[in-house]
Design a protein around this motif. Sequence first.
Motif, PDB file in Angstrom:
ATOM      1  N   ASP A  10       0.849  -1.181   0.000  1.00 48.56           N
ATOM      2  CA  ASP A  10       0.000   0.000   0.000  1.00 48.56           C
ATOM      3  C   ASP A  10       0.886   1.232   0.000  1.00 48.56           C
ATOM      4  O   ASP A  10       2.031   1.186   0.462  1.00 48.56           O
ATOM      5  N   PHE A  11       0.365   2.311  -0.524  1.00 49.76           N
ATOM      6  CA  PHE A  11       1.049   3.595  -0.496  1.00 49.76           C
ATOM      7  C   PHE A  11       0.281   4.541   0.410  1.00 49.76           C
ATOM      8  O   PHE A  11      -0.951   4.521   0.438  1.00 49.76           O
ATOM      9  N   LEU A  12       1.001   5.369   1.122  1.00 54.91           N
ATOM     10  CA  LEU A  12       0.420   6.451   1.909  1.00 54.91           C
ATOM     11  C   LEU A  12       1.045   7.753   1.430  1.00 54.91           C
ATOM     12  O   LEU A  12       2.212   7.765   1.024  1.00 54.91           O
ATOM     13  N   ILE A  13       0.277   8.833   1.504  1.00 54.67           N
ATOM     14  CA  ILE A  13       0.794  10.158   1.165  1.00 54.67           C
ATOM     15  C   ILE A  13       0.557  11.065   2.367  1.00 54.67           C
ATOM     16  O   ILE A  13      -0.562  11.155   2.874  1.00 54.67           O
ATOM     17  N   ASN A  14       1.620  11.741   2.827  1.00 59.53           N
ATOM     18  CA  ASN A  14       1.477  12.622   3.986  1.00 59.53           C
ATOM     19  C   ASN A  14       1.019  14.021   3.560  1.00 59.53           C
ATOM     20  O   ASN A  14       0.793  14.280   2.380  1.00 59.53           O
ATOM     21  N   ASP A  15       0.911  14.913   4.532  1.00 61.69           N
ATOM     22  CA  ASP A  15       0.422  16.274   4.272  1.00 61.69           C
ATOM     23  C   ASP A  15       1.358  17.081   3.372  1.00 61.69           C
ATOM     24  O   ASP A  15       0.948  18.069   2.774  1.00 61.69           O
ATOM     25  N   GLU A  16       2.629  16.667   3.292  1.00 62.19           N
ATOM     26  CA  GLU A  16       3.597  17.361   2.439  1.00 62.19           C
ATOM     27  C   GLU A  16       3.658  16.740   1.039  1.00 62.19           C
ATOM     28  O   GLU A  16       4.593  17.001   0.282  1.00 62.19           O
ATOM     29  N   ASP A  17       2.697  15.884   0.704  1.00 66.10           N
ATOM     30  CA  ASP A  17       2.612  15.215  -0.593  1.00 66.10           C
ATOM     31  C   ASP A  17       3.799  14.282  -0.843  1.00 66.10           C
ATOM     32  O   ASP A  17       4.255  14.115  -1.966  1.00 66.10           O
ATOM     33  N   GLU A  18       4.317  13.669   0.234  1.00 62.72           N
ATOM     34  CA  GLU A  18       5.390  12.697   0.123  1.00 62.72           C
ATOM     35  C   GLU A  18       4.792  11.299   0.245  1.00 62.72           C
ATOM     36  O   GLU A  18       4.043  11.023   1.177  1.00 62.72           O
ATOM     37  N   ALA A  19       5.135  10.428  -0.699  1.00 65.03           N
ATOM     38  CA  ALA A  19       4.603   9.070  -0.697  1.00 65.03           C
ATOM     39  C   ALA A  19       5.490   8.146   0.139  1.00 65.03           C
ATOM     40  O   ALA A  19       6.700   8.357   0.265  1.00 65.03           O
ATOM     41  N   MET A  20       4.865   7.117   0.690  1.00 63.45           N
ATOM     42  CA  MET A  20       5.566   6.072   1.425  1.00 63.45           C
ATOM     43  C   MET A  20       4.974   4.743   1.001  1.00 63.45           C
ATOM     44  O   MET A  20       3.759   4.618   0.829  1.00 63.45           O
ATOM     45  N   LEU A  21       5.823   3.753   0.803  1.00 64.04           N
ATOM     46  CA  LEU A  21       5.397   2.410   0.419  1.00 64.04           C
ATOM     47  C   LEU A  21       5.449   1.501   1.633  1.00 64.04           C
ATOM     48  O   LEU A  21       6.465   1.454   2.334  1.00 64.04           O
ATOM     49  N   LEU A  22       4.354   0.794   1.888  1.00 64.69           N
ATOM     50  CA  LEU A  22       4.288  -0.186   2.970  1.00 64.69           C
ATOM     51  C   LEU A  22       4.147  -1.570   2.352  1.00 64.69           C
ATOM     52  O   LEU A  22       3.302  -1.774   1.472  1.00 64.69           O
TER      53      LEU A  22
END
Length: 99
Positions: A10-22
Amino acid sequence: MTGEEFETYDFLINDEDEAMLLLYVREGEPQNASIEVDQEARSAVLHRRPGDDIFLDGIPEDVLDSLADADKLLVCELSIEEDEKDTQIVYAYEAEITD
């Protein structure tokens, strides 16, 4: 859980529009990770370590937009637990984004 469920991500995007892959932890420690993004195919290949590539498809448009503006992607590999509340981050690392 079945082995197939361990291949999910899954991908998450934080408030700064930075993606993270889990994703679930894989065998062996990550080394010189990079991710090759194909915007048109809405897919990517995470080169986790030599000989260990993970194909990611069906990437959402907002994640692709975030990756287009970034140089690196934060990747978190999670432990596989019977009870989800016991899940922990085993590896957290940055993968250089290429296209």
